[in-house]
Design a protein around this motif. Sequence first.
Motif, PDB file in Angstrom:
ATOM      1  N   VAL A  14      -7.460   1.414  -0.528  1.00 52.08           N
ATOM      2  CA  VAL A  14      -8.675   1.636  -0.803  1.00 52.08           C
ATOM      3  C   VAL A  14      -9.346   2.923  -0.620  1.00 52.08           C
ATOM      4  O   VAL A  14      -9.934   3.302  -1.763  1.00 52.08           O
ATOM      5  CB  VAL A  14      -9.538   0.357  -0.364  1.00 52.08           C
ATOM      6  CG1 VAL A  14     -10.044   0.383   1.176  1.00 52.08           C
ATOM      7  CG2 VAL A  14     -10.719   0.043  -1.392  1.00 52.08           C
ATOM      8  N   PRO A  47      -6.205   3.451   4.899  1.00 55.40           N
ATOM      9  CA  PRO A  47      -6.249   2.082   3.853  1.00 55.40           C
ATOM     10  C   PRO A  47      -6.034   2.628   2.624  1.00 55.40           C
ATOM     11  O   PRO A  47      -6.685   3.562   2.219  1.00 55.40           O
ATOM     12  CB  PRO A  47      -7.532   1.581   4.199  1.00 55.40           C
ATOM     13  CG  PRO A  47      -7.756   1.959   5.642  1.00 55.40           C
ATOM     14  CD  PRO A  47      -7.299   3.260   5.773  1.00 55.40           C
ATOM     15  N   GLU A  72     -10.176  -3.521   2.574  1.00 56.05           N
ATOM     16  CA  GLU A  72      -8.907  -3.954   1.997  1.00 56.05           C
ATOM     17  C   GLU A  72      -8.647  -5.295   2.435  1.00 56.05           C
ATOM     18  O   GLU A  72      -8.519  -5.429   3.898  1.00 56.05           O
ATOM     19  CB  GLU A  72      -7.995  -2.590   2.412  1.00 56.05           C
ATOM     20  CG  GLU A  72      -6.667  -2.691   1.721  1.00 56.05           C
ATOM     21  CD  GLU A  72      -5.651  -1.604   1.702  1.00 56.05           C
ATOM     22  OE1 GLU A  72      -6.551  -0.379   1.620  1.00 56.05           O
ATOM     23  OE2 GLU A  72      -4.474  -1.462   1.885  1.00 56.05           O
ATOM     24  N   PRO A 108       0.696  -1.261  -0.016  1.00 53.28           N
ATOM     25  CA  PRO A 108      -0.089   0.139   0.116  1.00 53.28           C
ATOM     26  C   PRO A 108       0.859   1.275   0.105  1.00 53.28           C
ATOM     27  O   PRO A 108       1.917   1.274   0.350  1.00 53.28           O
ATOM     28  CB  PRO A 108      -0.947  -0.132   1.257  1.00 53.28           C
ATOM     29  CG  PRO A 108       0.240  -0.908   2.058  1.00 53.28           C
ATOM     30  CD  PRO A 108       0.646  -2.058   1.316  1.00 53.28           C
TER      31      PRO A 108
END
Length: 358
Positions: free
Chosen positions: A98, A96, A114, A90
């Motif tokens: 996402v 997160p 996620e 990531p």
Amino acid sequence: MKRAHIVSTGSYLPGQPLTNTDLEELVGPLSPDLLAQVQVERRHWLVNPTTGVHTETNSDMATKAAEQALTFASLSAHDVDLLVLSTSSPDFPLPPMVTLVQEKLGLKRCATIEVRSGCAGSVQALDIARLYLEQGKYHTAVVIGCEAISPILVPLFLHKDPETIRARDRLSVYSFGDGAAAFVLQASDEPGGIHSSSLASVGGDRKPGMTVTAGGSKVPVPGPKERMELRVDFQASGKFTPYILAESLTDILTTSGVSAESIDLCIIPEGNTGYLQEELKEAGLLTPEWVAVSGNIFENLSLVGNTGSAALPLALDYAWKTGHVRQGDQLLILAIETSKWMYAGMTLTWSATPCPIA
């Protein structure tokens, strides 16, 4: 009961492809035997390999893949009420990733999940999304698998003499690539769609086959003599992967009640069919099920490299765009992950109409 259907896919690969010849100039050559095992002829990186400059981020790639999938589905981002993303790389530990994709898509409000995993993660994410859709909780989901591995690889060789690069580091550099791919899912009463899934971690009593060190709570910040590092046990992977492949194929077919003979296309991003067959044969695991599906295995590893969470969706996206999968085909998709020896797979009937650019 409603079933979740994949209505489109999309993908994104950063920059120009890097060939093995390009890498030879940067890190030195691999032996012909090792090149044959790696099976990768080109890959894409979001880091400039000569300067170390990052041209984009993992969330940028994920957003572009999602946007393409939505375009092919004739939908806009505002039609999406569920985003599920899998990655092992990531942009940040928090927020997160996402949610960063959500922001870049222009979605003020959306359900987000996620999955922190590698190769198996995209199928796990797909399974999560389809369960929510089948329950009627959400209507349109975008599932993304994406990976940015080059930021870990480039420091291995940047500004160094290629002759000083260790063999195991060369092997990693030649093996991995960056990329992102996405699915758009919707549930309907139409026949077909996703039939069933099966997933497991079968390495609870084994050492990890792949780790990414530093950046987590155990090793929060690399010290002066430490760096974020990708560690891959290629030897253990070669020995144990055939057992996971054999177990997972039997599990998926049994769980779904589908025969191996009925599978029109089998997506397994693990390398060419001949290599898989030899591995299974040497391990005494070449079952009738494997023989039945062997002629229908499809992957694009040589074109993109090992791309973790992006591997399976990139392969399926490529199959759709090149006409290798057609409406009504029976598919089996299977991803193997060596981090803690995991697999995730499912069977489905392909629902999407031909890709607009096919």
